[in-house]
Design a protein around this motif. Structure first.
Motif, PDB file in Angstrom:
ATOM      1  N   ARG A   1       0.888  -1.279  -0.063  1.00 50.63           N
ATOM      2  CA  ARG A   1      -0.122   0.003   0.032  1.00 50.63           C
ATOM      3  C   ARG A   1       0.777   1.159   0.131  1.00 50.63           C
ATOM      4  NH1 ARG A   1      -3.724  -0.681   4.406  1.00 50.63           N
ATOM      5  NH2 ARG A   1      -4.773  -2.152   3.172  1.00 50.63           N
ATOM      6  N   GLU A   2       0.481   2.069  -1.006  1.00 48.20           N
ATOM      7  CA  GLU A   2       1.281   3.463  -0.892  1.00 48.20           C
ATOM      8  C   GLU A   2       2.755   3.089  -1.495  1.00 48.20           C
ATOM      9  OE1 GLU A   2      -0.508   6.125  -1.292  1.00 48.20           O
ATOM     10  OE2 GLU A   2      -2.255   4.921  -0.365  1.00 48.20           O
TER      11      GLU A   2
ATOM     12  N   ASP B   1       4.327   5.289  -6.911  1.00 41.85           N
ATOM     13  CA  ASP B   1       3.862   6.703  -7.296  1.00 41.85           C
ATOM     14  C   ASP B   1       4.435   7.015  -8.773  1.00 41.85           C
ATOM     15  OD1 ASP B   1       6.747   7.376  -7.093  1.00 41.85           O
ATOM     16  OD2 ASP B   1       6.326   9.393  -6.461  1.00 41.85           O
TER      17      ASP B   1
END
Length: 250
Positions: A191-192, A195
């Motif tokens: 998760r995250e 980018d």
């Protein structure tokens, strides 16, 4: 004349170093080929399959049919396709490619993926590999997803209309290995973690992105990538892999 010289050179090379089957190392007629026995042993995925995740279906329920998993929880990506079922046979191909420096395997595998993902490639604007963390890339020296993505773009019948975006996504943090983790743990782990590179952001908005990776297991990694792309304004995200895990039907 040039073709004749190339053919003669190929014959000499084959006499000294004969081409070997990618699956079992038996001598075959051309580099990057499978022998008849291995070809029959590999489980290539074709219709019928889930319209969303590409899981093979036992019977043809129509082009829009979904598997049980996608009916319960629809993935973040739009569609996923894979060339092979990830099983004991295909593992003998995937693991040397991924961990054993067998980068020569990419050419044949990329061609299989191009055929398996023809419908995805037809609507893609950009093709991007799932990135490795710099530490993993340093240890492995190459990103297998990048090698596959390059072959897919090269062999797709799109000419110069399809663009490879090698660093579209960045892996922001070290996530370690996903092996041994359950689906929820995998999703939490990545998760995250990704980018969109700032230089690509203007080109992502309103576009359809095709993510390329080696194996689709639970889909946690590609869903994390899809989330990052959707936040950057991507119109759609599809996934193309060499192989995918197929869970037994309940």
């Amino acid at each position: 004349m040039r073709g004749a010289v190339a053919g003669a050179g190929r014959a000499v090379l084959d006499a000294v170093l004969p081409p070997l089957c990618l699956g079992c190392n038996e001598i075959v007629s051309a580099p990057g080929a499978l022998c008849a026995s291995c070809w029959q042993g590999f489980s290539f995925i074709s219709a019928p399959h889930c319209a969303c995740c590409g899981t093979p279906l036992a019977e043809d329920l129509g082009p829009e049919a979904l598997c049980a998993g996608c009916l319960v929880r629809r993935p973040r990506y739009h569609r996923a396709r894979a060339a092979l079922v990830y099983d004991d046979q295909s593992r003998r191909l995937v693991l040397p490619f991924k961990h054993g420096d067998r980068t020569d395997i990419a050419r044949a595998c990329g061609g299989w993926m191009t055929r398996a993902g023809a419908d995805l490639l037809a609507s893609a604007d950009l093709v991007a590999p799932v990135p490795l963390h710099w530490r993993r890339l340093f240890m492995r020296r190459y990103n297998q997803a990048m090698l596959l993505a390059r072959i897919v773009v090269r062999t797709a019948a799109r000419g110069d209309d399809l663009r490879l975006a090698p660093d579209l996504l960045r892996r922001q943090r070290w996530t370690g290995s996903q092996a041994g983790l359950r689906a929820k743990e995998r999703r939490r782990n990545v998760r995250e973690a990704f980018d969109v590179h700032p230089k690509w952001r203007p080109m992502v908005a309103g576009k359809t992105i095709l993510l390329v990776d080696d194996v689709l297991t639970t889909g946690a990694t590609v869903e994390a990538c899809a989330r990052a792309l959707q936040r950057a304004g991507a119109k759609g995200v599809d996934v193309l892999t060499l192989a995918r895990v197929v869970r037994p039907a309940l």
